[in-house]
Design an enzyme around this catalytic site. Structure first.
Site, short mmCIF file in Angstrom:
data_model
loop_
_atom_site.label_atom_id
_atom_site.label_comp_id
_atom_site.label_asym_id
_atom_site.label_seq_id
_atom_site.Cartn_x
_atom_site.Cartn_y
_atom_site.Cartn_z
N THR A 1 0.89 -1.16 0.00
CA THR A 1 0.00 0.00 0.00
C THR A 1 0.93 1.20 0.00
OG1 THR A 1 -0.08 0.18 2.40
CG2 THR A 1 -1.78 -1.18 1.38
N HIS A 2 0.47 2.28 -0.64
CA HIS A 2 1.30 3.50 -0.77
C HIS A 2 2.64 3.20 -1.44
CE1 HIS A 2 -1.49 5.36 2.19
NE2 HIS A 2 -1.45 4.16 2.73
N LYS B 1 20.61 -1.47 -22.80
CA LYS B 1 19.22 -1.26 -22.40
C LYS B 1 18.27 -2.35 -22.86
CE LYS B 1 17.45 1.77 -20.43
NZ LYS B 1 17.26 3.19 -20.73
#
Ligand code: ARG
Length: 484
Positions: free
Chosen positions: A164-165, A292
């Site tokens: 959460t958060h 990448k």
């Protein structure tokens, strides 16, 4: 600007009362063949139904009916081969088809317009198109759900941090997290199904707005086109576009669901998280940085939400405050719908492949699932079972966390005597509460992350995916070729 477009002659649907053709700029603004050509199948299907009705009421002889039906088939052949000869003088797909029929059949071609209007034609065409589009999207959502079910099944038992958060909260099964998307997507599919059920109404025989005088039977059109029912009011039938708004709203919410998924995949694929790796086929390289490996597909899926939301807002804004019934503003209904549906037709298979291509890192996930004092709630709840009020337990465990933090260890790294000094209930047996597997399996409600619960949930998720996939595989009644 200022020049007159030569749109006189047989090609026009209107003009009898005018002495000059429209201004070139005015014509350019009004022409819609560039996009409404995608409705050719639906328009021809409506014209077939209309041909049968005109014969039934005696406007067409049997020979005329058959001649028209054969010509409509030939017309469909031209569209299917991308060879329909549009002219610059064709204002929209309805006019273009009528112009072509007159060229083919002479005055017989001109008989088809009796008792109908482009207003009821377009209302019907777009409903038919949306009906098939909803089925198609539901099927594609089902494929994505299935990809999640397969991943959840393959990783049953793996631990993951629940957030959460975006802060670690409690350990869960990775499968529980993956299956959350199945239910989000199931509601998205449900919204498309609801929209489809509500728009499944025939609008032909509404005429321009008030109905028609020739004795055409609205129910016959519904039967021909496979609509569930007849729109009960001709004015509503030609004026309303809430059906298209509903489809767009369902598309926008689906796109937002997919954007959350795209974001999570992007996060998981970072070297900071490193929970999952996206398959080569769904990754891209950088033109300058050789090392990448970018999750471009997930990023594009996340980005496309803006566009689909824009489509919804565009049509909402167009329809707002429009007086009844048909207004030409409504010509703006098609492009947002085509764009939103076309975008999701691109996005859904790509994200489905991306999800199927994910390889998860069991050790990284497991280490993160116990980090950040993720078992603090379990410790507090253990104290509750020993009679400590939760308010007090929350406070005490807060102190335990503070102590562990100051020592640089997790909860299980604390000295038992030190623990006991914080609260008498913190005896050595609470150590059992530091096991993530136990923490997971204690959450054994039907909605919980316990292994047994998730295994049962998996069965329901599989059935939900299968039900949506079946819709997508269903027969397409009118078909379409719009892939913007
Ligand atoms: N092209 C028009 C549309 O898409 C068809 C209806 C035109 N009706 C009219 N009265 N001009 O909305």
């Amino acid at each position: 600007m200022g020049e007159e477009q030569d749109v006189t002659g047989a090609g026009r649907l209107w003009g009898g009362r005018f002495t000059s053709g429209p201004d070139a700029a005015a014509w350019a603004l009004g022409v819609s063949t560039g996009f409404d050509r995608h409705l050719w199948r639906q328009d021809l299907a409506g014209s077939r139904a209309h041909t049968h009705e005109l014969h039934r009421i005696g406007v067409l002889t049997a020979d005329e009916r058959d001649g028209l039906l054969a010509a409509l088939d030939r017309c469909g052949g031209l569209f299917a081969a991308d060879a329909f000869p549009f002219l610059p003088t064709d204002e929209d797909v309805h006019g273009a088809i009528e112009r072509w029929l007159v060229e083919e059949l002479g005055s017989l071609g001109g008989k088809l317009r009796a008792g109908r209007s482009r207003n009821d034609q377009i209302a019907s065409d777009l409903r038919l198109w949306c009906r098939d589009a909803c089925d198609d999207l539901v099927g594609l959502v089902g494929e994505l759900q299935q990809a999640f079910v397969a991943q959840a099944e393959a990783h049953l038992g793996w631990h993951a941090p629940g957030y959460t958060h975006l802060q670690r909260g409690q350990p869960v099964l990775l499968s529980h997290h993956l299956l959350a998307y199945v239910w989000m997507l199931d509601r998205d599919a449900g919204r498309l199904r609801d929209a489809r059920a509500r728009l499944d109404e025939s609008t032909l025989a509404s005429g321009a707005l008030a109905g028609q005088t020739l004795g055409l039977d609205p129910q016959a059109y519904a039967d021909h086109l496979g609509f569930a029912r007849v729109a009960p009011n001709s004015m509503d039938a030609v004026a309303s576009r809430d059906f298209a708004l509903e489809v767009l709203a369902a598309c926008a919410i689906l796109a937002v669901t997919l954007s959350r998924l795209g974001e999570e995949i992007v996060l998981w694929a970072t070297s900071e998280f490193a929970f999952a790796r996206v398959g080569d086929a769904f990754s891209t390289g950088s033109s300058i940085m050789p090392q990448k490996r970018n999750p471009d597909i997930a990023e594009l899926v996340r980005g496309k939400a803006g566009r689909v939301i824009g489509d919804l807002v565009a049509l909402l804004t167009t329809v707002k405050a429009l007086p009844l019934t048909y207004d030409r503003d409504l010509q703006e209904d098609k492009e947002p719908v085509f764009d939103a549906v076309g975008t999701l037709r691109l996005v859904l298979p790509a994200i489905t492949g991306t999800v199927a291509s994910l390889t998860f890192d069991r050790e990284r996930l497991a280490a993160a699932s116990v980090g950040g004092f993720a078992l603090a709630t379990d410790l507090a709840e253990e104290l509750v079972t020993r009679g400590v009020p939760f308010r007090e337990a929350h406070e005490v465990v807060g102190e335990v966390v503070k102590l562990a933090e100051s020592r640089g260890v997790d909860l299980d790294g604390l000295d038992p005597d030190e623990l006991a000094s914080l609260h008498p209930a913190l005896d050595t047996e609470v150590a059992a509460r530091f096991d993530p597997q136990q923490a997971i399996d204690r959450r054994d409600g039907v909605n919980g992350t316990a292994t047994a619960s998730v295994r049962a949930q998996l069965g329901r998720a599989r059935a939900a995916a299968a039900a949506n996939r079946t819709v997508g595989a269903g027969p397409v009644v009118a078909g379409d070729d719009a892939h913007p």
